[in-house]
Motif scaffolding. Structure first.
Motif, PDB file in Angstrom:
ATOM      1  N   ASP A 171       0.837  -1.217   0.000  1.00  0.00           N
ATOM      2  CA  ASP A 171       0.000   0.000   0.000  1.00  0.00           C
ATOM      3  C   ASP A 171       0.864   1.256   0.000  1.00  0.00           C
ATOM      4  O   ASP A 171       0.548   2.247  -0.644  1.00  0.00           O
ATOM      5  CB  ASP A 171      -0.878   0.051   1.265  1.00  0.00           C
ATOM      6  CG  ASP A 171      -2.020  -0.930   1.174  1.00  0.00           C
ATOM      7  OD1 ASP A 171      -2.147  -1.562   0.111  1.00  0.00           O
ATOM      8  OD2 ASP A 171      -2.762  -1.063   2.167  1.00  0.00           O
ATOM      9  N   TYR A 172       1.954   1.191   0.787  1.00  0.00           N
ATOM     10  CA  TYR A 172       2.853   2.347   0.874  1.00  0.00           C
ATOM     11  C   TYR A 172       3.511   2.596  -0.487  1.00  0.00           C
ATOM     12  O   TYR A 172       3.598   3.724  -0.959  1.00  0.00           O
ATOM     13  CB  TYR A 172       3.916   2.095   1.956  1.00  0.00           C
ATOM     14  CG  TYR A 172       4.962   3.190   2.038  1.00  0.00           C
ATOM     15  CD1 TYR A 172       4.734   4.321   2.825  1.00  0.00           C
ATOM     16  CD2 TYR A 172       6.157   3.110   1.320  1.00  0.00           C
ATOM     17  CE1 TYR A 172       5.675   5.346   2.872  1.00  0.00           C
ATOM     18  CE2 TYR A 172       7.102   4.119   1.375  1.00  0.00           C
ATOM     19  CZ  TYR A 172       6.853   5.237   2.164  1.00  0.00           C
ATOM     20  OH  TYR A 172       7.794   6.250   2.216  1.00  0.00           O
ATOM     21  N   VAL A 173       3.958   1.514  -1.113  1.00  0.00           N
ATOM     22  CA  VAL A 173       4.632   1.637  -2.415  1.00  0.00           C
ATOM     23  C   VAL A 173       3.674   2.260  -3.443  1.00  0.00           C
ATOM     24  O   VAL A 173       4.042   3.169  -4.193  1.00  0.00           O
ATOM     25  CB  VAL A 173       5.110   0.246  -2.906  1.00  0.00           C
ATOM     26  CG1 VAL A 173       5.686   0.327  -4.316  1.00  0.00           C
ATOM     27  CG2 VAL A 173       6.138  -0.329  -1.935  1.00  0.00           C
ATOM     28  N   VAL A 174       2.430   1.803  -3.412  1.00  0.00           N
ATOM     29  CA  VAL A 174       1.434   2.312  -4.368  1.00  0.00           C
ATOM     30  C   VAL A 174       1.173   3.799  -4.100  1.00  0.00           C
ATOM     31  O   VAL A 174       1.120   4.622  -5.024  1.00  0.00           O
ATOM     32  CB  VAL A 174       0.123   1.480  -4.253  1.00  0.00           C
ATOM     33  CG1 VAL A 174      -1.011   2.119  -5.042  1.00  0.00           C
ATOM     34  CG2 VAL A 174       0.374   0.055  -4.713  1.00  0.00           C
ATOM     35  N   GLU A 175       1.059   4.131  -2.825  1.00  0.00           N
ATOM     36  CA  GLU A 175       0.769   5.516  -2.433  1.00  0.00           C
ATOM     37  C   GLU A 175       1.910   6.459  -2.847  1.00  0.00           C
ATOM     38  O   GLU A 175       1.687   7.522  -3.426  1.00  0.00           O
ATOM     39  CB  GLU A 175       0.627   5.509  -0.909  1.00  0.00           C
ATOM     40  CG  GLU A 175       0.035   6.728  -0.289  1.00  0.00           C
ATOM     41  CD  GLU A 175       0.175   6.613   1.229  1.00  0.00           C
ATOM     42  OE1 GLU A 175      -0.366   5.655   1.815  1.00  0.00           O
ATOM     43  OE2 GLU A 175       0.867   7.486   1.810  1.00  0.00           O
ATOM     44  N   VAL A 176       3.155   6.045  -2.576  1.00  0.00           N
ATOM     45  CA  VAL A 176       4.309   6.884  -2.959  1.00  0.00           C
ATOM     46  C   VAL A 176       4.422   6.926  -4.485  1.00  0.00           C
ATOM     47  O   VAL A 176       4.660   7.986  -5.071  1.00  0.00           O
ATOM     48  CB  VAL A 176       5.610   6.359  -2.309  1.00  0.00           C
ATOM     49  CG1 VAL A 176       6.835   7.071  -2.883  1.00  0.00           C
ATOM     50  CG2 VAL A 176       5.547   6.537  -0.796  1.00  0.00           C
TER      51      VAL A 176
END
Ligand code: FAD
Length: 395
Positions: A289-294
């Motif tokens: 989720d973090y990777v997608v958000e960044v």
């Protein structure tokens, strides 16, 4: 029992800088102890960005003095082979219309008053310097040509090597178990390699500072906070060494980016991270989720990165204080104890000057920059050093 004039706990970039400066100012009998190896703590996880852009003017002063040392590193260390790995590519910071605009304007004005060479750029000028980015929403663009990034591990090991060459003893795999205090005065340290007498200890323990709080019974507020760093690869838009470090105040995560290896993009968020229950530097999970958000935030600014992939990633831990600024100087009420901790994700760029002024303070010399604003007392007096952008590593 051996006696030392000064004992430094921790050989990260701060402890190593302190050790070098103690020797530079003539201290003859200095011992540095690290339970791991030089630079193996949070220093080795650093993104290495060097800028003088800060909204807290005291930090501008520390960063400015430090830049002069980075810029002249080998000569300053008296070691032809020393290098800080500097890439002098400049630093660009962008704000859109909205709540970050006036803080950025005020910070740039403040910096100019402090003598920093700065430019404000049009969108077209910004595009020329960083052609892989779009600037349609940019209401204010600051540019600091004398900035860039360097290698924190290289800096720590260079300081430690220069310190050793000047007679400092650096012991790795040596854990300090306690600072010995009698009648309010430091008298020694108890360690895994024996006890040593000393009347002066400098703690540069970073996220492990709670150990010192336990030994002294003092409140030394600090939270270990984990942050993730990604290196993105994009064939259509290489982030070269000639392109500036970029700070995006328009993105929700206040992203910072820089070239990584001359073609990839190193990127991370500049906001509050994940609090850890205890100090530890082992690698943590980076949720998808973090990777997608960044990734989505990156693609907003760098459209070609919509089609980028992750080349590598890692996590690192900040030593965060309540105002995201370090605690520097003597601990009141204990004679012979100086601390330098709480760098809250921005200590590398300050490390040369912090090492210098902590060494000056320990040796009873006047300090180049005042330590008073950074006193632990500020958490009681309320004179906090909170930055204009809110909590986060711009400060
Ligand atoms: C992901 C990430 C990105 C960053 N990016 C930037 C950036 O772009 N620009 C910037 O300016 N700063 C940045 N920073 C911050 C900067 O890297 C740190 O502030 C700096 O490296 C801290 O150095 P230090 O010496 O205080 O800590 P450390 O390197 O953690 O050193 C502390 C040392 O103390 C030792 N120690 C602790 N307790 C004991 C004990 N009891 N006995 C013996 N040894 C002990 C540890 O083993 C360790 O080696 C970043 C940090 C991280 C994590």
């Amino acid at each position: 029992m051996n006696t030392y004039d000064v004992v430094v706990i921790g050989a990260g970039v701060i402890g190593s800088s302190v050790a070098f400066h103690l020797a530079k100012f003539g201290a003859k009998n200095v011992l540095v102890l690290d339970r791991d190896t030089i630079g193996a703590g949070t220093t080795s996880q650093s993104s290495g960005i060097l800028r003088t852009h800060y909204s807290v003017k005291e930090n501008v002063e520390l960063a400015r003095h430090s830049w002069q040392i980075f810029n002249n590193f080998a000569e300053y260390l008296g070691d032809d082979e020393a290098s800080c790995g500097m890439v002098k590519c400049g630093y660009m910071i962008v704000a859109p219309e909205g709540d970050k605009l006036e803080p950025l304007r005020a910070s740039l004005n403040q910096q100019r008053e402090q003598g920093i060479a700065l430019e404000t750029l049009s969108q077209a000028q910004a595009r020329e310097l960083l052609p892989i980015a779009q600037f349609d929403d940019a209401a204010l663009i600051g540019y600091e040509p004398e900035a860039g990034f360097a290698d924190a591990y290289l800096v720590a090991t260079s300081f430690a090597r220069a310190a050793r060459r000047s007679g400092v003893t650096v012991r790795e795999n040596a854990q300090v178990n306690r600072v010995l205090i009698e009648n309010g005065k430091v008298v020694g340290v108890s360690t895994s390699i024996g006890d040593f007498k000393t009347s002066m200890v400098i703690s540069a323990q970073n996220i492990w500072t709670p150990e010192l709080a336990g030994w002294t019974g003092r409140e030394l507020p600090v939270t270990p906070e984990r942050h993730a760093v990604l290196a993105l690869e994009c064939d259509a838009a290489k982030y070269t060494f000639s392109m500036p470090v970029f700070k995006d105040l328009a993105s929700p995560g206040m992203l910072y980016c820089r070239s990584y290896g001359g073609s990839q993009m190193l990127v991370s968020e500049g906001v509050v991270g994940e609090s850890l229950a205890a100090a530890q530097v082992e690698q943590g999970d980076i949720p998808m989720d973090y990777v997608v958000e960044v990734g989505a935030q990156v693609a907003e600014r760098f459209p070609a990165y919509e089609a980028s992939g992750i080349a590598s990633s890692w996590t690192g831990v900040y030593d965060v204080t309540p105002d995201w600024n370090p605690v520097l100087g003597k601990l009141p009420g204990i004679e012979g104890l100086v601390v330098g901790y709480g760098f809250s994700g921005h200590g590398f760029k300050l490390s040369p000057t912090v090492g210098r002024i902590l060494a000056q303070e320990a040796l009873g010399m006047p300090t180049d920059v005042s330590l008073a604003p950074y006193s632990i007392e500020r958490f009681h007096t309320g004179r906090l050093l909170t930055g204009k952008y809110g909590l986060g590593a711009v400060s």
